[in-house]
Design a protein around this motif. Structure first.
Motif, PDB file in Angstrom:
ATOM      1  N   MET A 636       0.827  -1.204   0.000  1.00  0.00           N
ATOM      2  CA  MET A 636       0.000   0.000   0.000  1.00  0.00           C
ATOM      3  C   MET A 636       0.864   1.257   0.000  1.00  0.00           C
ATOM      4  O   MET A 636       0.634   2.194  -0.779  1.00  0.00           O
ATOM      5  CB  MET A 636      -0.924   0.004   1.218  1.00  0.00           C
ATOM      6  CG  MET A 636      -2.013  -1.046   1.202  1.00  0.00           C
ATOM      7  SD  MET A 636      -2.833  -1.199   2.821  1.00  0.00           S
ATOM      8  CE  MET A 636      -3.468   0.462   3.068  1.00  0.00           C
ATOM      9  N   ILE A 637       1.859   1.285   0.868  1.00  0.00           N
ATOM     10  CA  ILE A 637       2.721   2.468   0.978  1.00  0.00           C
ATOM     11  C   ILE A 637       3.488   2.707  -0.322  1.00  0.00           C
ATOM     12  O   ILE A 637       3.574   3.829  -0.830  1.00  0.00           O
ATOM     13  CB  ILE A 637       3.691   2.308   2.166  1.00  0.00           C
ATOM     14  CG1 ILE A 637       2.914   2.259   3.490  1.00  0.00           C
ATOM     15  CG2 ILE A 637       4.712   3.440   2.192  1.00  0.00           C
ATOM     16  CD1 ILE A 637       3.760   1.894   4.697  1.00  0.00           C
ATOM     17  N   HIS A 638       4.013   1.643  -0.891  1.00  0.00           N
ATOM     18  CA  HIS A 638       4.833   1.783  -2.098  1.00  0.00           C
ATOM     19  C   HIS A 638       4.008   2.196  -3.313  1.00  0.00           C
ATOM     20  O   HIS A 638       4.565   2.729  -4.282  1.00  0.00           O
ATOM     21  CB  HIS A 638       5.550   0.464  -2.397  1.00  0.00           C
ATOM     22  CG  HIS A 638       6.559   0.088  -1.357  1.00  0.00           C
ATOM     23  ND1 HIS A 638       7.139  -1.163  -1.287  1.00  0.00           N
ATOM     24  CD2 HIS A 638       7.096   0.801  -0.333  1.00  0.00           C
ATOM     25  CE1 HIS A 638       7.974  -1.201  -0.264  1.00  0.00           C
ATOM     26  NE2 HIS A 638       7.969  -0.019   0.329  1.00  0.00           N
ATOM     27  N   ILE A 646       8.117   9.832   1.157  1.00  0.00           N
ATOM     28  CA  ILE A 646       8.274   8.929   2.300  1.00  0.00           C
ATOM     29  C   ILE A 646       9.670   8.315   2.304  1.00  0.00           C
ATOM     30  O   ILE A 646      10.317   8.198   3.348  1.00  0.00           O
ATOM     31  CB  ILE A 646       7.186   7.835   2.264  1.00  0.00           C
ATOM     32  CG1 ILE A 646       5.803   8.458   2.488  1.00  0.00           C
ATOM     33  CG2 ILE A 646       7.458   6.746   3.289  1.00  0.00           C
ATOM     34  CD1 ILE A 646       4.655   7.479   2.345  1.00  0.00           C
ATOM     35  N   LYS A 647      10.136   7.953   1.128  1.00  0.00           N
ATOM     36  CA  LYS A 647      11.451   7.313   1.003  1.00  0.00           C
ATOM     37  C   LYS A 647      12.585   8.311   1.202  1.00  0.00           C
ATOM     38  O   LYS A 647      13.667   7.949   1.681  1.00  0.00           O
ATOM     39  CB  LYS A 647      11.564   6.652  -0.375  1.00  0.00           C
ATOM     40  CG  LYS A 647      12.764   5.752  -0.539  1.00  0.00           C
ATOM     41  CD  LYS A 647      12.718   5.064  -1.900  1.00  0.00           C
ATOM     42  CE  LYS A 647      13.912   4.141  -2.085  1.00  0.00           C
ATOM     43  NZ  LYS A 647      13.880   3.472  -3.413  1.00  0.00           N
ATOM     44  N   GLY A 648      12.334   9.573   0.839  1.00  0.00           N
ATOM     45  CA  GLY A 648      13.376  10.592   0.907  1.00  0.00           C
ATOM     46  C   GLY A 648      13.827  10.983  -0.478  1.00  0.00           C
ATOM     47  O   GLY A 648      14.149  10.118  -1.305  1.00  0.00           O
ATOM     48  N   THR A 649      13.851  12.275  -0.765  1.00  0.00           N
ATOM     49  CA  THR A 649      14.196  12.715  -2.110  1.00  0.00           C
ATOM     50  C   THR A 649      14.912  14.050  -2.056  1.00  0.00           C
ATOM     51  O   THR A 649      14.721  14.854  -1.128  1.00  0.00           O
ATOM     52  CB  THR A 649      12.921  12.829  -2.983  1.00  0.00           C
ATOM     53  OG1 THR A 649      13.285  13.190  -4.317  1.00  0.00           O
ATOM     54  CG2 THR A 649      11.963  13.873  -2.431  1.00  0.00           C
ATOM     55  N   ASN A 656      10.376   7.153   8.774  1.00  0.00           N
ATOM     56  CA  ASN A 656      10.601   5.780   9.217  1.00  0.00           C
ATOM     57  C   ASN A 656       9.472   4.899   8.681  1.00  0.00           C
ATOM     58  O   ASN A 656       8.402   4.782   9.276  1.00  0.00           O
ATOM     59  CB  ASN A 656      10.648   5.724  10.746  1.00  0.00           C
ATOM     60  CG  ASN A 656      11.169   4.388  11.244  1.00  0.00           C
ATOM     61  OD1 ASN A 656      10.729   3.333  10.797  1.00  0.00           O
ATOM     62  ND2 ASN A 656      12.099   4.433  12.178  1.00  0.00           N
ATOM     63  N   GLU A 657       9.726   4.313   7.519  1.00  0.00           N
ATOM     64  CA  GLU A 657       8.701   3.536   6.830  1.00  0.00           C
ATOM     65  C   GLU A 657       8.257   2.329   7.648  1.00  0.00           C
ATOM     66  O   GLU A 657       7.080   1.946   7.640  1.00  0.00           O
ATOM     67  CB  GLU A 657       9.237   3.091   5.466  1.00  0.00           C
ATOM     68  CG  GLU A 657       8.221   2.413   4.574  1.00  0.00           C
ATOM     69  CD  GLU A 657       8.800   2.064   3.214  1.00  0.00           C
ATOM     70  OE1 GLU A 657       8.333   1.082   2.617  1.00  0.00           O
ATOM     71  OE2 GLU A 657       9.719   2.792   2.758  1.00  0.00           O
ATOM     72  N   ARG A 658       9.190   1.720   8.365  1.00  0.00           N
ATOM     73  CA  ARG A 658       8.845   0.546   9.166  1.00  0.00           C
ATOM     74  C   ARG A 658       7.833   0.905  10.248  1.00  0.00           C
ATOM     75  O   ARG A 658       6.863   0.185  10.471  1.00  0.00           O
ATOM     76  CB  ARG A 658      10.106  -0.054   9.793  1.00  0.00           C
ATOM     77  CG  ARG A 658       9.845  -1.293  10.646  1.00  0.00           C
ATOM     78  CD  ARG A 658      11.107  -1.741  11.369  1.00  0.00           C
ATOM     79  NE  ARG A 658      11.606  -0.721  12.281  1.00  0.00           N
ATOM     80  CZ  ARG A 658      11.107  -0.510  13.500  1.00  0.00           C
ATOM     81  NH1 ARG A 658      10.068  -1.226  13.943  1.00  0.00           N
ATOM     82  NH2 ARG A 658      11.623   0.420  14.276  1.00  0.00           N
ATOM     83  N   LYS A 659       8.039   2.041  10.915  1.00  0.00           N
ATOM     84  CA  LYS A 659       7.110   2.434  11.969  1.00  0.00           C
ATOM     85  C   LYS A 659       5.762   2.874  11.399  1.00  0.00           C
ATOM     86  O   LYS A 659       4.716   2.651  12.011  1.00  0.00           O
ATOM     87  CB  LYS A 659       7.726   3.551  12.817  1.00  0.00           C
ATOM     88  CG  LYS A 659       8.865   3.059  13.705  1.00  0.00           C
ATOM     89  CD  LYS A 659       9.308   4.114  14.705  1.00  0.00           C
ATOM     90  CE  LYS A 659      10.380   3.549  15.641  1.00  0.00           C
ATOM     91  NZ  LYS A 659      10.828   4.539  16.645  1.00  0.00           N
ATOM     92  N   PHE A 660       5.781   3.498  10.218  1.00  0.00           N
ATOM     93  CA  PHE A 660       4.526   3.860   9.551  1.00  0.00           C
ATOM     94  C   PHE A 660       3.725   2.600   9.245  1.00  0.00           C
ATOM     95  O   PHE A 660       2.521   2.516   9.529  1.00  0.00           O
ATOM     96  CB  PHE A 660       4.839   4.640   8.279  1.00  0.00           C
ATOM     97  CG  PHE A 660       3.626   5.207   7.572  1.00  0.00           C
ATOM     98  CD1 PHE A 660       2.479   5.571   8.266  1.00  0.00           C
ATOM     99  CD2 PHE A 660       3.651   5.380   6.191  1.00  0.00           C
ATOM    100  CE1 PHE A 660       1.376   6.102   7.608  1.00  0.00           C
ATOM    101  CE2 PHE A 660       2.559   5.899   5.519  1.00  0.00           C
ATOM    102  CZ  PHE A 660       1.417   6.259   6.221  1.00  0.00           C
TER     103      PHE A 660
END
Length: 703
Positions: A636-638, A646-649, A656-660
């Motif tokens: 879903m996130i991807h 979210i990933k950083g750009t 923190n994608e894991r915590k999200f």
């Protein structure tokens, strides 16, 4: 209630058959005869003695025992025919072509229910009413055309609409897609799409049965059943693609939150398909194109999880460029081909040919040049997973020869080859001969890339295990069960507890292990000021009471002193419907959004995305069905358009994608054990590279 009499009848009777092949009663007999049915075919017609070479029975009472009856008579006569045939002639399967039942009137619904009751009483299978019939390799019991090529490894196609099924078949036949069976379920009250999938799942044999399924769905009557059997079939090695029509009827429904505005039955369908691993399509062309992709061998150049890389071989620059653009937009690679191998290939093509990818052999290129380019892509370019060949009719080569080369390469190559043959009019015979050899044709390169994108981004079926680690389920149940009764209790229509108090929201999130920013709610000004002094400035103050705080000026940000907070408290408490003030420690970070809404029959649809303008204006959200697995949540996130943020750009750190993902999973578990929650959103969550914290949340409960 699918049985052998429906699938492999030894005898068939057509009630209402005729010599007029332009009417359903005549057309269905023509198709059964032309299909080479090996059993006994009978016809009932009171006015004819012979129909299409068959002896006619004038009355059903003259019939011997028969397996399958096809009814093509007025709706009002059907219940009596079904009752008599089931009771007296041992008919155990019915296909009712006739319309005029529950799809039209209340009286028609009553006629249909009589038929269903009789079929259930005698253990009869029922296809229809209001359908085009059933097409299998055993019998062609449909009244429509086209009749596609049938083979055991062709596609199984199940449709909730007869007319749409015909149009989808038209699209498929022109591409060379073959079929194993075509099910038109009509009103589908006994045998619906879910029932057909259930039968295919429970009787599946990978050595014998087709692994490719296409669905056209107008109504999902049993989402759990569809999810279970679609997931089971896909895990057994099948591939399923589907169109779900009519998913936007609730899109304009009034809503009291972001989630209510964004979540709809379409969100539920999207989430269901994601959880099951069904490839979602949005048009007939896209569905049949996905079916053709399924039919290629090997079919999945990205099975190892890598983003696939394609070589494009063409003799026309424009289509190659459009295909490159469409593949890149869909997240796939069209790698640069360079170096010694590329120069070697170029030396074997005509002067002026391009090899950097797309590989353009020019309009004057010969079938031999086409074969050379394919061979290099297959054997010499290691950074190529699959090959796309665009070859039409420039009027300079014999296409029979070119397509013979393409035919041989498809059989020889280990890498999948996607043939794009656009000249279906000027080179119709040549294309048809190519299709007759068992191949498919993707006539439009952009449609192919769009369909490939849908296939690629569809995740595997989700793990159905509920993640409960760190979620205090007993506490969640105690909180829900102890909620105060609705103020309107006593009225017959009173069931909505409404939006619960912020303190209850905080307790529920804490029980689910969802971190929240420190906050305090009170109608006591001194208590609010004391909390702010303790937690430290700056703080945020929010009015409690009105649903949409921002719309009424009910939020004050970045308050840096006791004096300013005191003034803001006085202002907020003057807002209509204000009951108290919430004060929170002010934190910074990227705004994220999570929401959920309960959809009848589907359960909770969970939404996630970036907060702020992304959810307010762009509506960049992704949906899933609770409960969610971690793998499903990451998918879903991807899939978000804003995932790069979210990933950083551009030098900015991501969140923190894991915590999200962890918070989304925990929320879905909370909802699984608190079905009384009908709508909620957490907006925003503030996130940085270390933490994700819920700042503001609303929960609406019905008990």
């Amino acid at each position: 209630m699918i049985n052998k009499q429906l699938l492999q009848p030894e005898s068939i009777v057509v009630i209402g058959g005729s010599n007029n092949v332009h009417k359903p009663g005549g057309a269905v007999i023509r198709n059964i005869l032309n299909g080479g049915y090996q059993g006994i075919l009978r016809v009932v017609n009171p006015k004819e003695d012979e129909i299409q070479g068959l002896k006619v029975f004038h009355d059903v009472k003259q019939l011997p025992a028969t397996d399958l009856a096809i009814l093509v008579v007025a709706a009002k006569y059907c219940p009596d025919y079904v009752d008599y045939l089931a009771k007296e002639k041992q008919v155990r399967a019915f296909i009712i072509i006739s319309a005029g039942f529950s799809e039209e009137t209340h009286e028609g619904a009553e006629l249909e229910q009589r038929i269903i009751d009789t079929c259930n009483q005698y253990g009869c299978a029922l296809i229809g009413p209001n359908c085009i019939g059933l097409l299998t390799r055993w019998h062609h019991s449909v009244f429509t055309k086209p009749i596609p090529n049938l083979n055991p490894k062709g596609v199984d196609f199940i449709s909730g609409s007869g007319a749409t099924a015909v149009f989808i078949l038209e699209s498929a036949v022109s591409k060379g897609l073959t079929f194993n069976s075509v099910w038109s379920i009509g009103n589908g009250k006994q045998i619906g799409i879910e029932t057909v999938l259930e039968y295919m799942d429970e009787h599946f044999d990978i050595e014998r049965d087709s692994i490719n399924k296409l669905l056209y769905i107008e109504n999902i009557s049993d989402p759990d059943k569809l999810l279970y059997h679609a997931t089971s079939l896909i895990r057994k090695g099948c591939r399923i693609a589907a169109i779900k029509a009519g998913s936007s009827e609730s899109g304009s429904r009034a809503a009291s939150s972001h989630t209510g505005a964004l979540a709809s039955s379409d969100s539920a369908v999207e989430a269901l398909f994601r959880k099951a691993g069904i490839v979602r399509c949005f048009s007939r062309e896209e569905l049949t194109t996905v079916g053709c992709i399924f039919s290629l061998k090997p079919t999945n150049p990205w099975a190892d999880g890598r983003i696939p890389s394609f070589a494009i071989v063409t003799h026309a620059g424009g289509p190659g460029v459009m295909l490159t653009d469409a593949l890149s937009k869909g997240g796939m690679n069209v790698p640069l081909l360079s170096g010694e191998v590329a120069e070697e290939l170029k030396s074997k093509l005509l002067p002026g040919s391009a090899v950097s990818n797309p590989i353009d052999v020019l309009a004057t290129g010969t079938p031999e040049h086409l074969g050379i380019a394919i061979d290099y892509c297959e054997n010499r370019f290691d950074n190529v997973d699959a090959i796309m060949v665009i070859f039409g009719s420039p009027g300079l080569v014999r296409l029979y020869d070119a397509y013979e080369v393409l035919h041989k390469k498809i059989l020889e190559c280990k890498k999948p080859i996607f043939p794009i043959l656009p000249s279906v009019n000027t080179a119709g015979p040549e294309v048809q001969e190519f299709l007759n050899k068992g191949h498919v044709n993707f006539a439009d390169e952009v449609t192919l890339a769009t369909a490939l994108t849908q296939v690629m981004k569809t995740p595997d079926p989700a793990d159905q295990q509920i993640e409960i680690h760190g979620v205090d389920v007993p506490k969640i149940r105690r909180i829900i069960e102890n909620l105060p009764p609705a103020p309107s209790e006593g009225r017959e229509d009173a069931k909505d507890v409404g939006y619960v108090e912020p303190s209850i929201v905080h307790e529920l999130l804490a029980a689910a292990g969802i971190p929240t920013v420190p906050e305090f709610v009170s109608a006591d000004k001194e208590a609010v000021l004391a909390f702010a002094d303790q937690c430290g400035y700056p703080v945020v103050a929010k009015v409690v009471g009105p649903v949409h705080k921002s719309d009424v000026g009910g939020v004050a940000l970045n308050i840096r002193s006791r004096e300013v907070l005191s003034a803001e408290y006085d202002r907020l408490m003057k807002i209509p419907d204000a009951t108290s003030v919430m004060v929170q420690k002010m934190i910074k970070g990227t705004e994220l959004f999570i929401g959920a809404k309960y959809e009848n029959r589907f359960g909770h649809v969970v939404l996630c995305g970036l907060g702020g303008i992304f959810v307010e204006v762009l509506k960049d959200v992704s949906s899933g069905l609770a409960p969610l697995s971690y793998e499903e949540t990451y998918s879903m996130i991807h899939s978000l358009r804003g995932y790069k943020i979210i990933k950083g750009t551009r030098g900015m750190k991501g969140v923190n994608e894991r915590k999200f993902a962890d918070i989304i999973v925990r929320l879905s578990t909370l909802l699984r054990f608190a079905t009384e929650i009908k709508e909620m959103d957490i907006n925003p969550l503030l996130a940085d590279e270390n933490d994700v914290i819920a700042v503001d949340a609303r929960i609406r409960v019905e008990k």
